[in-house]
Design a protein around this motif. Structure first.
Motif, PDB file in Angstrom:
ATOM      1  N   TYR A  27     -21.779 -10.338  55.210  1.00 40.83           N
ATOM      2  CA  TYR A  27     -21.068 -11.536  54.759  1.00 40.83           C
ATOM      3  C   TYR A  27     -21.924 -12.789  54.856  1.00 40.83           C
ATOM      4  N   LEU A  85     -14.716 -16.158  59.854  1.00 34.61           N
ATOM      5  CA  LEU A  85     -15.534 -14.997  59.511  1.00 34.61           C
ATOM      6  C   LEU A  85     -15.285 -13.849  60.486  1.00 34.61           C
ATOM      7  N   ARG A 117     -24.273 -12.800  51.964  1.00 36.58           N
ATOM      8  CA  ARG A 117     -23.587 -13.192  50.729  1.00 36.58           C
ATOM      9  C   ARG A 117     -23.347 -14.700  50.694  1.00 36.58           C
ATOM     10  N   LEU A 173     -17.601 -13.412  48.669  1.00 38.47           N
ATOM     11  CA  LEU A 173     -17.479 -12.470  49.787  1.00 38.47           C
ATOM     12  C   LEU A 173     -16.839 -11.159  49.368  1.00 38.47           C
ATOM     13  N   THR A 220     -11.009 -13.879  48.318  1.00 33.29           N
ATOM     14  CA  THR A 220     -12.449 -14.106  48.253  1.00 33.29           C
ATOM     15  C   THR A 220     -13.103 -13.375  47.085  1.00 33.29           C
TER      16      THR A 220
END
Length: 169
Positions: free
Chosen positions: A58, A37, A61, A68, A99
Motif C-alpha cells: 500500500y 492504513l 502504491r 489502493l 479506494t
C-alpha cells in the motif's frame, strides 16, 4: 467518563514513543493516516508475518499515485460486512471509502487496528510489490506480485478457487 478519557490520552502518549513518531514522520504520514492504513492492513490479514509486506504494497502504491484498490475499504463503504466476495457492483459503489474510485487513503480508519498492524505500517517491508490477493490455499496467506500480469494470473487462480468453493457473493 473523564477518567476513561484521561486513560486513553495516557495510553496514546505511552504508545507513541519518539521512535514511533519518527517512523511515521519518515513515511510522511500523520498519526491519523497511520491508523487509517493500519486499519486496512488489519482487515487484509490476520497473519502478523504478512502485515509488513501488505503495508509495503500500500505504501508503494501511495508513493506511485496508484489507487489502493483495497477490498476492505469497499466493504466498509458498502456497509455490508457479510460480503465474502467483492464483486463489480461493490467496486462501483460510490463512497469516499472506496479506494477503487478515490485516490489515496480513505477519510478515516475502517476498523480499530491493533498494535501489530500499526507497527506493520511503521516497519513496513521495503520491496517492489504493487499487488496482492488471497492465496488459493485457504490458509490466510496472500500471493504478492510486482506486475499487473503476475497479479492477474494470481487473481484469476483465486477467482477460480472461489467458484469451486461456490462462493459467489
Amino acid at each position: 467518563p473523564e477518567k476513561l478519557v484521561d486513560r486513553f490520552i495516557k495510553e496514546r502518549e505511552k504508545f507513541w514513543t519518539d521512535e514511533r513518531l519518527k517512523k511515521a514522520e519518515a513515511l510522511n504520514l500523520s498519526l491519523e493516516e497511520v491508523y487509517t492504513l493500519a486499519s486496512i492492513v488489519q482487515k487484509e490479514s490476520n497473519r502478523n508475518s504478512e502485515k509488513p509486506t501488505i503495508a509495503g504494497v500500500y505504501l508503494n502504491r501511495l508513493e506511485k499515485g496508484i489507487l489502493l484498490q483495497a477490498d476492505p475499504t469497499v466493504v466498509f463503504g458498502v456497509g455490508d460486512f457479510s460480503i465474502r466476495r467483492v464483486l463489480n457492483k461493490h467496486l462501483a459503489f460510490d463512497s469516499p471509502y472506496n479506494t477503487y474510485l478515490y485516490e489515496g487513503l480513505p477519510p478515516g480508519p475502517i476498523f480499530m487496528p491493533d498494535i501489530s498492524s500499526i507497527d506493520a505500517v511503521l516497519d513496513r517491508e521495503k520491496h517492489s510489490y504493487l499487488y496482492f490477493c488471497a492465496s488459493t490455499e485457504n490458509n490466510g496467506k496472500h500471493a504478492f506480485a510486482k506486475t499487473l500480469t503476475q497479479h492477474n494470473a494470481n487473481a484469476n487462480k483465486y477467482r477460480k478457487w472461489l467458484n469451486e468453493q461456490k462462493i459467489y457473493k
